[in-house]
Design an enzyme around this catalytic site. Structure first.
Site, PDB file in Angstrom:
ATOM      1  CB  CYS A  17     -11.459  63.003  30.320  1.00 19.43           C
ATOM      2  SG  CYS A  17     -11.639  64.611  31.184  1.00 19.43           S
ATOM      3  CG  HIS A  47     -13.110  59.909  33.819  1.00 21.06           C
ATOM      4  ND1 HIS A  47     -11.879  59.647  33.496  1.00 21.06           N
ATOM      5  CD2 HIS A  47     -13.515  61.455  33.900  1.00 21.06           C
ATOM      6  CE1 HIS A  47     -11.427  60.958  33.549  1.00 21.06           C
ATOM      7  NE2 HIS A  47     -12.363  61.763  33.636  1.00 21.06           N
ATOM      8  CD  GLU A 100     -11.635  56.186  33.455  1.00 21.50           C
ATOM      9  OE1 GLU A 100     -12.502  56.185  32.384  1.00 21.50           O
ATOM     10  OE2 GLU A 100     -10.851  57.137  33.532  1.00 21.50           O
ATOM     11  CB  VAL A 131       1.069  37.054  47.463  1.00 21.84           C
ATOM     12  CG1 VAL A 131       0.854  38.603  47.410  1.00 21.84           C
ATOM     13  CG2 VAL A 131       0.549  36.410  46.406  1.00 21.84           C
ATOM     14  CB  SER A 135       5.261  33.262  47.284  1.00 21.48           C
ATOM     15  OG  SER A 135       5.601  33.650  48.440  1.00 21.48           O
TER      16      SER A 135
END
Ligand code: XMP
Length: 507
Positions: free
Chosen positions: A79, A167, A169, A224, A227
């Site tokens: 783009c 785009h 993606e 998470v 940890s």
């Protein structure tokens, strides 16, 4: 050396998405601001230029010196990235007659161009641009068109440089992943060897080198990210890592003891600190949401600081910061914003070196690394939970009694989601204790008790979210259980607001 693709960020909302797609190709990539190309980094093997909210002809548009890149690496401009390369070489970019958002189809494209290998006839692509390339320099060649956009893609002749107006993606570009793969693998020659196992191996080796025999302290939250960071560090430096898990009294029912037990089973050297009385004292009478957040944030830092000073000769503070927390994003005004760390204020106060072993990973990659490290599934798939915990789910001031009521109601809801196989289908769930009482009747008695709201959302990144369409039977059962079992609650509601315009938490 881990080969990498560099994504130059010109401020597009989809820059992170480009990085995700490249990572999904088992290829390592990094996003850097548009003008910060790492020219001395020998591991770079290709460059992608992102989109941008600007027009290339705006005076304030982000422009970058391409001399270190042009002709030296394969380049894909997306783009604005495509417009920029064409414009800087003498091409013409003009406002499109009508802004183009949404679906288009590649009506014609060079089937033998390596960028389009495996792309289907009339493949759908996603457009989102106000400007269009109306003329390209003489040495550029158009390689794709749609019905509205004559120059939908180009290649610089004789060079490994491409530009696409659409785009690749985004999900709605049907063959977008194929196009990115063609660039990353076929053109740049990436080996696709970036995996959780290779990440663990190389990170453990790096941590050993970086930290040596130094001592490290890390704050665990039960979530998470912290940890996984702890287990990874433990693998590298063993008992030189000390973890501190603070109970501020606003955790879920039994969470403090359960999580502490999990950490001990993982072999972590963990100190649990029950500071709930201190926090209840400081929070008494405070109703303002930001006020509550500030008290908890500061209280956490104070408790952590005291505990950390009990450990001899600590040199490092480790944190579970992940990639979206620390990408330097560009605001429309051009100011570079460094976004927050997850335990704001700690590094400054403690004067320790910072170690963030997950800083380059997305959330789903953190989970994969956790599995690779053999962590239990319930720790890895745990819903996100806000740092200030139940404090921002009790509207108004906080008392131990209100926390107790909320913990009981929340436990019924969360356990119910698990029992009905719904826990992993929602992004996050919890109960909110409302500052209202309403009339009810139980037996022959009139009651005047509290109302709670159930909140469950689906999401992929917490930036946007929809309310979860949980089965009526399930909601009915949870409502019954809460009203019958939790003393002090006689009404249950379900929050059906999406984000935006609402947020996930109520405060
Ligand atoms: P909102 O309510 O902004 O929440 O839609 C988005 C995500 O962020 C979490 N959240 C927080 N996490 N400290 C945190 O660590 C906070 O103060 C905080 N506020 C919201 C929220 O649970 C959701 O996952």
């Amino acid at each position: 050396m881990q080969e990498k693709i560099i994504i130059l960020d010109f401020g597009s909302q989809t820059t992170q998405l480009i990085a995700r797609r490249v990572r999904e190709l088992d290829t390592y990539c990094e996003i850097v601001p548009y003008n910060k190309f790492p020219k001395d980094d020998e591991s770079v093997i290709g460059v992608i230029l992102s989109g941008s909210p600007f027009s290339v002809y705006d005076e304030t548009a982000f422009k970058t010196d391409m001399t270190e890149i042009w002709g030296k690496y394969p380049i894909l401009g997306i783009c604005y990235g495509a417009q920029f390369m064409s414009y800087m070489n003498g091409g013409k970019v003009e406002p499109a007659g009508t802004r183009e958002y949404g679906r288009a189809h590649l009506d014609t494209f060079c089937k033998d161009n390596v960028l389009f290998k495996g792309v289907r006839e009339k493949s759908q692509v996603w457009m989102s641009h106000g400007d269009t390339i109306t003329a390209i320099p003489a040495n550029f060649k158009t390689i794709a068109s749609t019905d509205k956009v004559a120059i939908a893609a180009y290649q610089v002749e004789g060079a490994q440089i491409w530009g696409v107006q659409f785009h690749p993606e985004v999900f709605h570009t049907e063959d977008g992943t194929q196009i990115l793969k063609n660039f990353v693998v076929d053109v740049c020659g990436c080996k696709q060897d970036w995996s959780p196992a290779s990440f663990v191996e190389s990170t453990v080796a790096e941590l050993k080198k970086q930290i040596g025999d130094d001592k490290v302290v890390l704050g665990l939250s039960g979530g998470v990210d912290s940890s996984v960071a702890a287990v990874l560090l433990h693998r590298a430096i063993g008992t030189n890592l000390t973890c501190i898990f603070v109970d501020h009294g606003m955790l879920r029912k039994n969470e403090y003891s359960n999580v502490l037990h999990d950490y001990e089973c993982l072999g972590l050297n963990v100190i649990g600190v029950d500071a709930s009385a201190q926090f209840f004292g400081e929070l008494a009478g405070v109703s303002d949401p930001e006020g509550k957040r500030k008290i908890i944030g500061k209280g956490f830092i104070d408790v952590f600081d005291v505990e950390a000073h009990k450990i001899k000769e600590v040199k490092w503070l480790a944190q579970g910061t992940i990639y979206p927390d620390c990408i330097e994003s560009l605001s429309i005004t051009g100011t570079v914003i460094k976004s927050h760390h997850n335990v704001g204020g700690l590094p400054e106060k403690m004067n320790l070196k910072l170690c963030e072993p997950l800083r380059l990973l997305f959330k789903d990659e953190v989970r994969k690394v956790g599995r690779q490290l053999g962590m239990p599934e319930h720790l890895i798939t745990r819903h996100p939970f806000p740092g200030p915990g139940l404090a921002v789910r009790i509207l108004g001031d906080i008392t131990p009694e209100k926390v107790h009521i909320l913990q009981e109601a929340d436990d019924i809801f969360i356990q119910g989601l698990r029992d009905w196989g719904l826990y992993d289908k929602v992004w996050q769930a919890g109960v909110i204790l409302l500052p209202v009482q309403s009339v009810g009747v139980m037996g022959d008695e009139r009651t005047y008790e509290r109302a709670v709201a159930l909140r469950a959302v689906t999401s992929t990144d917490a930036m946007t979210a929809d309310w979860a369409h949980l089965p009526y039977e399930f909601l009915g059962k949870v409502s019954n259980d809460i009203i019958n079992k939790v003393k002090g609650v006689n009404r249950v509601t379900y929050d059906i607001s999406s984000k935006p315009p609402a947020t996930i938490e109520w405060e």
